[in-house]
Design a protein around this motif. Structure first.
Motif, PDB file in Angstrom:
ATOM      1  N   VAL A 256       0.843  -1.206   0.000  1.00 52.58           N
ATOM      2  CA  VAL A 256       0.000   0.000   0.000  1.00 52.58           C
ATOM      3  C   VAL A 256       0.875   1.251   0.000  1.00 52.58           C
ATOM      4  N   SER A 289     -10.016   1.678  -1.007  1.00 55.40           N
ATOM      5  CA  SER A 289      -8.987   0.818  -1.618  1.00 55.40           C
ATOM      6  C   SER A 289      -8.025   0.283  -0.562  1.00 55.40           C
ATOM      7  N   GLU A 292      -9.705  -2.772   0.595  1.00 53.95           N
ATOM      8  CA  GLU A 292      -9.618  -3.792  -0.449  1.00 53.95           C
ATOM      9  C   GLU A 292      -8.226  -4.442  -0.446  1.00 53.95           C
ATOM     10  N   ARG A 293      -7.167  -3.622  -0.295  1.00 46.87           N
ATOM     11  CA  ARG A 293      -5.802  -4.147  -0.315  1.00 46.87           C
ATOM     12  C   ARG A 293      -5.519  -5.037   0.891  1.00 46.87           C
TER      13      ARG A 293
END
Ligand code: ZN
Length: 360
Positions: A256, A289, A292-293
Protein backbone atom coordinates in the motif's frame (compact mmCIF):
# COMPACT_ATOMS: atom_id res chain seq x y z
CA UNK A 1 -32.27 3.03 -16.00
CA UNK A 2 -35.00 3.48 -18.60
CA UNK A 3 -38.38 4.31 -17.04
CA UNK A 4 -40.32 2.85 -19.95
CA UNK A 5 -38.45 -0.41 -19.63
CA UNK A 6 -39.14 -0.57 -15.90
CA UNK A 7 -42.82 0.20 -16.43
CA UNK A 8 -43.07 -2.41 -19.19
CA UNK A 9 -41.33 -5.04 -17.15
CA UNK A 10 -43.32 -4.34 -14.03
CA UNK A 11 -46.60 -4.29 -15.99
CA UNK A 12 -45.62 -7.55 -17.68
CA UNK A 13 -44.86 -9.15 -14.36
CA UNK A 14 -48.10 -7.91 -12.81
CA UNK A 15 -50.14 -9.26 -15.71
CA UNK A 16 -48.85 -12.80 -15.38
CA UNK A 17 -49.99 -13.91 -11.97
CA UNK A 18 -47.91 -17.07 -12.17
CA UNK A 19 -44.98 -14.74 -12.87
CA UNK A 20 -42.12 -16.57 -14.40
CA UNK A 21 -39.80 -13.66 -13.59
CA UNK A 22 -36.50 -15.25 -14.49
CA UNK A 23 -32.95 -14.37 -13.51
CA UNK A 24 -29.72 -15.13 -15.35
CA UNK A 25 -26.88 -15.82 -12.91
CA UNK A 26 -23.27 -16.38 -13.96
CA UNK A 27 -22.06 -19.48 -12.11
CA UNK A 28 -18.37 -19.24 -11.21
CA UNK A 29 -15.59 -17.85 -13.41
CA UNK A 30 -15.16 -18.77 -17.08
CA UNK A 31 -13.81 -22.30 -17.68
CA UNK A 32 -12.29 -24.36 -20.52
CA UNK A 33 -14.71 -27.24 -20.18
CA UNK A 34 -18.26 -27.50 -18.87
CA UNK A 35 -19.78 -30.74 -17.62
CA UNK A 36 -23.58 -30.66 -17.34
CA UNK A 37 -25.32 -33.57 -15.63
CA UNK A 38 -29.02 -34.22 -14.99
CA UNK A 39 -31.67 -36.82 -15.67
CA UNK A 40 -32.60 -37.28 -19.37
CA UNK A 41 -31.05 -34.03 -20.60
CA UNK A 42 -32.58 -32.00 -23.38
CA UNK A 43 -31.15 -28.93 -25.13
CA UNK A 44 -32.36 -25.94 -27.11
CA UNK A 45 -31.61 -22.37 -28.13
CA UNK A 46 -31.05 -19.76 -25.42
CA UNK A 47 -34.55 -18.24 -25.53
CA UNK A 48 -37.46 -18.65 -23.11
CA UNK A 49 -39.76 -20.36 -25.63
CA UNK A 50 -37.11 -22.61 -27.21
CA UNK A 51 -37.97 -26.09 -28.44
CA UNK A 52 -35.94 -28.58 -26.48
CA UNK A 53 -34.57 -31.72 -28.11
CA UNK A 54 -33.98 -34.77 -25.96
CA UNK A 55 -30.39 -36.01 -25.97
CA UNK A 56 -31.32 -39.33 -24.37
CA UNK A 57 -28.55 -39.19 -21.80
CA UNK A 58 -27.65 -37.81 -18.38
CA UNK A 59 -24.39 -35.93 -19.00
CA UNK A 60 -22.65 -33.85 -21.66
CA UNK A 61 -19.35 -32.03 -22.04
CA UNK A 62 -18.96 -28.66 -23.77
CA UNK A 63 -15.73 -27.03 -24.90
CA UNK A 64 -14.75 -23.98 -26.95
CA UNK A 65 -12.51 -23.98 -30.01
CA UNK A 66 -11.97 -20.56 -31.54
CA UNK A 67 -15.35 -18.88 -31.13
CA UNK A 68 -17.28 -22.11 -31.71
CA UNK A 69 -19.03 -24.23 -29.10
CA UNK A 70 -18.26 -27.93 -29.24
CA UNK A 71 -20.32 -30.80 -27.86
CA UNK A 72 -18.44 -34.05 -27.37
CA UNK A 73 -15.96 -33.26 -30.14
CA UNK A 74 -18.43 -31.84 -32.72
CA UNK A 75 -18.98 -28.13 -33.48
CA UNK A 76 -22.47 -26.83 -32.71
CA UNK A 77 -24.25 -24.53 -35.19
CA UNK A 78 -25.39 -22.17 -32.39
CA UNK A 79 -23.82 -19.39 -30.29
CA UNK A 80 -25.21 -20.70 -27.02
CA UNK A 81 -26.84 -23.87 -25.78
CA UNK A 82 -29.50 -24.19 -23.09
CA UNK A 83 -29.79 -27.48 -21.16
CA UNK A 84 -32.61 -28.82 -18.99
CA UNK A 85 -33.23 -32.01 -17.03
CA UNK A 86 -36.44 -34.05 -17.40
CA UNK A 87 -39.41 -32.55 -15.49
CA UNK A 88 -37.32 -29.47 -14.63
CA UNK A 89 -35.26 -31.62 -12.28
CA UNK A 90 -31.98 -30.42 -10.75
CA UNK A 91 -28.84 -30.01 -12.84
CA UNK A 92 -25.23 -30.28 -11.77
CA UNK A 93 -22.86 -27.98 -13.62
CA UNK A 94 -19.15 -28.13 -12.85
CA UNK A 95 -19.92 -29.38 -9.36
CA UNK A 96 -22.70 -26.88 -8.46
CA UNK A 97 -26.25 -28.19 -8.17
CA UNK A 98 -28.86 -25.79 -9.53
CA UNK A 99 -32.55 -25.51 -10.40
CA UNK A 100 -33.86 -24.30 -13.75
CA UNK A 101 -31.83 -24.28 -16.99
CA UNK A 102 -28.11 -24.01 -17.64
CA UNK A 103 -26.83 -21.95 -20.58
CA UNK A 104 -23.29 -22.42 -21.86
CA UNK A 105 -21.88 -19.76 -24.19
CA UNK A 106 -18.51 -18.38 -25.27
CA UNK A 107 -17.35 -15.81 -22.69
CA UNK A 108 -14.62 -13.18 -22.95
CA UNK A 109 -11.85 -15.80 -23.09
CA UNK A 110 -13.30 -19.18 -22.23
CA UNK A 111 -16.78 -20.61 -21.63
CA UNK A 112 -19.32 -18.86 -19.46
CA UNK A 113 -21.99 -20.78 -17.53
CA UNK A 114 -25.30 -19.06 -16.81
CA UNK A 115 -28.06 -20.48 -14.63
CA UNK A 116 -31.51 -19.34 -15.84
CA UNK A 117 -34.14 -19.77 -13.16
CA UNK A 118 -37.22 -18.14 -11.62
CA UNK A 119 -36.42 -15.23 -9.31
CA UNK A 120 -38.08 -16.99 -6.36
CA UNK A 121 -35.95 -20.11 -6.90
CA UNK A 122 -32.82 -17.94 -7.19
CA UNK A 123 -33.59 -16.45 -3.77
CA UNK A 124 -33.50 -19.94 -2.26
CA UNK A 125 -29.89 -20.19 -3.43
CA UNK A 126 -29.05 -16.74 -2.02
CA UNK A 127 -30.77 -16.36 1.32
CA UNK A 128 -28.99 -19.10 3.27
CA UNK A 129 -25.64 -17.84 1.95
CA UNK A 130 -26.28 -14.23 2.88
CA UNK A 131 -27.83 -14.49 6.35
CA UNK A 132 -27.55 -17.17 9.10
CA UNK A 133 -30.54 -19.51 8.81
CA UNK A 134 -31.01 -19.37 12.57
CA UNK A 135 -31.99 -15.67 12.47
CA UNK A 136 -35.60 -14.80 13.45
CA UNK A 137 -38.16 -15.25 10.69
CA UNK A 138 -38.94 -11.51 10.39
CA UNK A 139 -35.23 -10.76 9.81
CA UNK A 140 -35.06 -13.52 7.17
CA UNK A 141 -38.18 -12.09 5.52
CA UNK A 142 -36.61 -8.59 5.42
CA UNK A 143 -33.49 -10.13 3.87
CA UNK A 144 -35.61 -12.04 1.32
CA UNK A 145 -37.32 -8.83 0.19
CA UNK A 146 -33.98 -6.97 0.05
CA UNK A 147 -32.35 -9.76 -2.00
CA UNK A 148 -35.36 -9.96 -4.36
CA UNK A 149 -35.28 -6.17 -4.83
CA UNK A 150 -31.52 -6.12 -5.38
CA UNK A 151 -31.83 -8.88 -8.01
CA UNK A 152 -34.66 -7.19 -9.88
CA UNK A 153 -32.80 -3.87 -9.87
CA UNK A 154 -29.73 -5.57 -11.35
CA UNK A 155 -31.86 -7.35 -13.92
CA UNK A 156 -33.24 -4.02 -15.16
CA UNK A 157 -29.74 -2.53 -15.21
CA UNK A 158 -28.32 -5.49 -17.18
CA UNK A 159 -31.38 -6.04 -19.40
CA UNK A 160 -30.45 -7.94 -22.58
CA UNK A 161 -26.99 -8.91 -21.33
CA UNK A 162 -25.91 -12.60 -21.16
CA UNK A 163 -26.34 -12.52 -17.38
CA UNK A 164 -27.71 -10.13 -14.74
CA UNK A 165 -25.62 -11.09 -11.71
CA UNK A 166 -22.57 -13.08 -10.71
CA UNK A 167 -22.63 -15.59 -7.87
CA UNK A 168 -19.91 -14.20 -5.58
CA UNK A 169 -19.99 -11.75 -2.67
CA UNK A 170 -19.55 -8.88 -5.15
CA UNK A 171 -23.11 -9.56 -6.36
CA UNK A 172 -25.05 -11.71 -3.90
CA UNK A 173 -23.61 -15.03 -2.80
CA UNK A 174 -25.46 -17.74 -4.76
CA UNK A 175 -24.78 -21.36 -3.92
CA UNK A 176 -27.49 -23.07 -5.94
CA UNK A 177 -29.50 -25.81 -4.22
CA UNK A 178 -26.81 -26.21 -1.57
CA UNK A 179 -28.17 -23.18 0.31
CA UNK A 180 -31.81 -24.30 0.30
CA UNK A 181 -33.37 -24.62 3.77
CA UNK A 182 -36.93 -24.87 5.19
CA UNK A 183 -36.60 -21.63 7.21
CA UNK A 184 -35.28 -19.53 4.34
CA UNK A 185 -37.91 -21.06 2.05
CA UNK A 186 -40.61 -20.00 4.52
CA UNK A 187 -39.26 -16.42 4.53
CA UNK A 188 -39.20 -16.32 0.70
CA UNK A 189 -42.70 -17.79 0.32
CA UNK A 190 -44.19 -15.48 2.96
CA UNK A 191 -42.93 -12.43 1.01
CA UNK A 192 -43.41 -13.84 -2.49
CA UNK A 193 -43.22 -11.15 -5.19
CA UNK A 194 -42.66 -8.31 -2.70
CA UNK A 195 -40.03 -5.67 -3.39
CA UNK A 196 -38.95 -2.33 -1.90
CA UNK A 197 -39.64 0.59 -4.21
CA UNK A 198 -38.85 4.30 -4.44
CA UNK A 199 -41.16 6.19 -6.82
CA UNK A 200 -42.47 2.82 -8.07
CA UNK A 201 -39.04 1.49 -9.05
CA UNK A 202 -37.09 -1.28 -7.32
CA UNK A 203 -34.42 0.32 -5.13
CA UNK A 204 -30.71 -0.48 -4.98
CA UNK A 205 -31.24 -2.63 -1.88
CA UNK A 206 -27.73 -2.82 -0.47
CA UNK A 207 -27.17 -4.77 2.73
CA UNK A 208 -24.26 -5.77 4.94
CA UNK A 209 -23.51 -7.91 7.98
CA UNK A 210 -23.23 -5.29 10.74
CA UNK A 211 -22.97 -1.50 10.76
CA UNK A 212 -21.62 -1.13 14.30
CA UNK A 213 -24.25 1.41 15.45
CA UNK A 214 -24.95 3.73 12.50
CA UNK A 215 -25.47 2.70 8.90
CA UNK A 216 -23.45 4.64 6.32
CA UNK A 217 -24.99 6.83 3.61
CA UNK A 218 -24.98 5.35 0.13
CA UNK A 219 -22.82 8.25 -1.05
CA UNK A 220 -20.11 7.74 1.56
CA UNK A 221 -20.14 3.91 1.43
CA UNK A 222 -20.55 3.21 -2.27
CA UNK A 223 -20.65 6.51 -4.15
CA UNK A 224 -24.44 6.04 -4.60
CA UNK A 225 -26.22 9.24 -3.56
CA UNK A 226 -29.74 7.84 -3.15
CA UNK A 227 -32.52 9.33 -0.98
CA UNK A 228 -33.29 6.00 0.74
CA UNK A 229 -29.66 5.18 1.59
CA UNK A 230 -29.35 7.58 4.52
CA UNK A 231 -27.49 6.93 7.75
CA UNK A 232 -29.80 5.57 10.48
CA UNK A 233 -29.14 4.47 14.06
CA UNK A 234 -28.92 0.72 14.63
CA UNK A 235 -29.15 -1.46 17.75
CA UNK A 236 -26.32 -3.77 16.60
CA UNK A 237 -23.87 -1.54 18.53
CA UNK A 238 -24.89 -3.50 21.66
CA UNK A 239 -23.59 -6.78 20.24
CA UNK A 240 -20.11 -7.87 21.33
CA UNK A 241 -19.54 -9.29 17.83
CA UNK A 242 -19.86 -5.76 16.40
CA UNK A 243 -16.49 -4.83 17.92
CA UNK A 244 -13.18 -6.07 16.59
CA UNK A 245 -9.44 -5.65 16.97
CA UNK A 246 -6.92 -6.16 14.17
CA UNK A 247 -3.17 -6.21 14.35
CA UNK A 248 -1.47 -5.04 11.16
CA UNK A 249 2.19 -5.87 10.55
CA UNK A 250 4.43 -3.38 8.67
CA UNK A 251 5.03 -5.84 5.83
CA UNK A 252 1.28 -6.00 5.18
CA UNK A 253 1.34 -2.28 4.45
CA UNK A 254 4.31 -2.32 2.11
CA UNK A 255 2.24 -2.92 -1.06
CA UNK A 256 0.00 0.00 0.00
CA UNK A 257 2.76 2.42 0.94
CA UNK A 258 5.01 1.45 -1.96
CA UNK A 259 7.97 1.02 0.38
CA UNK A 260 8.78 0.72 4.04
CA UNK A 261 5.64 1.67 5.96
CA UNK A 262 6.80 3.86 8.80
CA UNK A 263 3.42 5.15 9.91
CA UNK A 264 -0.31 4.64 9.72
CA UNK A 265 -2.67 7.52 10.43
CA UNK A 266 -6.31 8.32 9.80
CA UNK A 267 -6.62 11.46 7.64
CA UNK A 268 -10.35 12.04 7.35
CA UNK A 269 -13.71 10.64 8.35
CA UNK A 270 -17.29 10.61 7.00
CA UNK A 271 -20.10 12.14 9.15
CA UNK A 272 -20.73 8.68 10.70
CA UNK A 273 -17.08 8.40 11.70
CA UNK A 274 -15.93 5.96 9.04
CA UNK A 275 -12.43 6.48 7.74
CA UNK A 276 -12.17 8.24 4.35
CA UNK A 277 -8.42 8.47 3.88
CA UNK A 278 -5.36 7.04 5.57
CA UNK A 279 -1.75 8.10 5.50
CA UNK A 280 0.38 4.97 5.00
CA UNK A 281 4.05 5.89 5.19
CA UNK A 282 4.55 8.73 2.69
CA UNK A 283 1.41 7.91 0.75
CA UNK A 284 -2.16 9.12 1.23
CA UNK A 285 -4.61 6.36 0.32
CA UNK A 286 -8.38 6.26 -0.22
CA UNK A 287 -9.85 4.17 2.61
CA UNK A 288 -12.02 1.99 0.35
CA UNK A 289 -8.99 0.82 -1.62
CA UNK A 290 -7.02 0.51 1.65
CA UNK A 291 -9.65 -1.98 2.89
CA UNK A 292 -9.62 -3.79 -0.45
CA UNK A 293 -5.80 -4.15 -0.32
CA UNK A 294 -5.81 -5.45 3.25
CA UNK A 295 -8.72 -7.79 2.47
CA UNK A 296 -12.43 -7.34 3.20
CA UNK A 297 -12.38 -10.20 5.71
CA UNK A 298 -9.34 -8.81 7.52
CA UNK A 299 -10.23 -5.13 7.76
CA UNK A 300 -13.91 -5.71 8.48
CA UNK A 301 -15.09 -2.12 8.14
CA UNK A 302 -13.90 1.47 7.80
CA UNK A 303 -15.28 2.38 11.23
CA UNK A 304 -11.95 2.06 13.05
CA UNK A 305 -9.22 3.91 14.87
CA UNK A 306 -5.51 3.28 15.13
CA UNK A 307 -5.51 2.38 18.83
CA UNK A 308 -1.80 1.88 19.34
CA UNK A 309 1.46 1.67 17.53
CA UNK A 310 4.25 -0.76 18.39
CA UNK A 311 7.52 -1.70 16.78
CA UNK A 312 5.98 -4.76 15.16
CA UNK A 313 2.87 -3.06 13.82
CA UNK A 314 -0.38 -1.27 14.60
CA UNK A 315 -3.49 -2.25 16.52
CA UNK A 316 -6.75 -1.15 14.91
CA UNK A 317 -10.00 -1.14 16.88
CA UNK A 318 -13.27 -0.98 15.01
CA UNK A 319 -16.99 -1.64 14.76
CA UNK A 320 -19.14 -3.48 12.27
CA UNK A 321 -18.57 -5.70 9.26
CA UNK A 322 -19.17 -4.59 5.69
CA UNK A 323 -19.69 -1.33 3.78
CA UNK A 324 -22.45 -0.23 6.16
CA UNK A 325 -25.03 0.95 3.60
CA UNK A 326 -28.69 -0.12 3.64
CA UNK A 327 -29.99 -3.05 5.67
CA UNK A 328 -27.85 -4.15 8.63
CA UNK A 329 -28.34 -7.90 9.08
CA UNK A 330 -27.38 -8.13 12.77
CA UNK A 331 -29.44 -5.02 13.47
CA UNK A 332 -32.39 -6.67 11.67
CA UNK A 333 -32.01 -9.63 13.96
CA UNK A 334 -32.15 -7.38 17.02
CA UNK A 335 -35.17 -5.45 15.70
CA UNK A 336 -36.96 -8.77 15.02
CA UNK A 337 -36.12 -9.98 18.53
CA UNK A 338 -37.63 -6.72 19.85
CA UNK A 339 -40.92 -7.52 18.08
CA UNK A 340 -40.58 -5.56 14.82
CA UNK A 341 -41.92 -7.20 11.67
CA UNK A 342 -40.12 -7.29 8.32
CA UNK A 343 -42.00 -4.24 7.01
CA UNK A 344 -40.81 -2.14 9.94
CA UNK A 345 -37.27 -3.46 9.53
CA UNK A 346 -37.23 -2.50 5.84
CA UNK A 347 -38.70 0.93 6.59
CA UNK A 348 -36.01 1.49 9.18
CA UNK A 349 -33.04 0.73 6.93
CA UNK A 350 -34.52 2.10 3.66
CA UNK A 351 -36.33 5.22 4.94
CA UNK A 352 -39.06 6.69 2.75
CA UNK A 353 -39.49 3.57 0.60
CA UNK A 354 -42.63 1.52 -0.02
CA UNK A 355 -43.20 -2.20 -0.07
CA UNK A 356 -44.99 -3.39 -3.22
CA UNK A 357 -46.18 -6.78 -4.43
CA UNK A 358 -45.17 -7.36 -8.05
CA UNK A 359 -46.96 -10.70 -8.16
CA UNK A 360 -48.57 -13.15 -5.78
ZN1 ZN B 1 -26.26 -2.29 12.58
Amino acid sequence: MCDMRVAALMAGVALTAQAAETMRIAVGPEVNEVLVAGRALSCGDDVDDAEFVSLGRDALTLTKRGQALWLDGAALPVDAIRCRAANDGPLRVNGVQVQGDVVVLPGKARLAVVNVLPLEAYLQGVLGSEMPKTFPLEALKAQAVAARTYALNKKLEQYGQPFHLGSSVISQVYKGLEADDPRTREAIEATRGQIVTWQLQPIEAYFHASCGGHTESGLDALGRDLPYLRSVACPCVKLPTSHWTLKVAPKELQPVSGGKASGLQVQGRSPTGRVRRVQVGARSVDAVSFRERLGYMRLKSLDFEVASQAKDGWVLKGHGFGHGAGLCQWGSRMLADAGKDYRQILEHYYPGTELQALYE
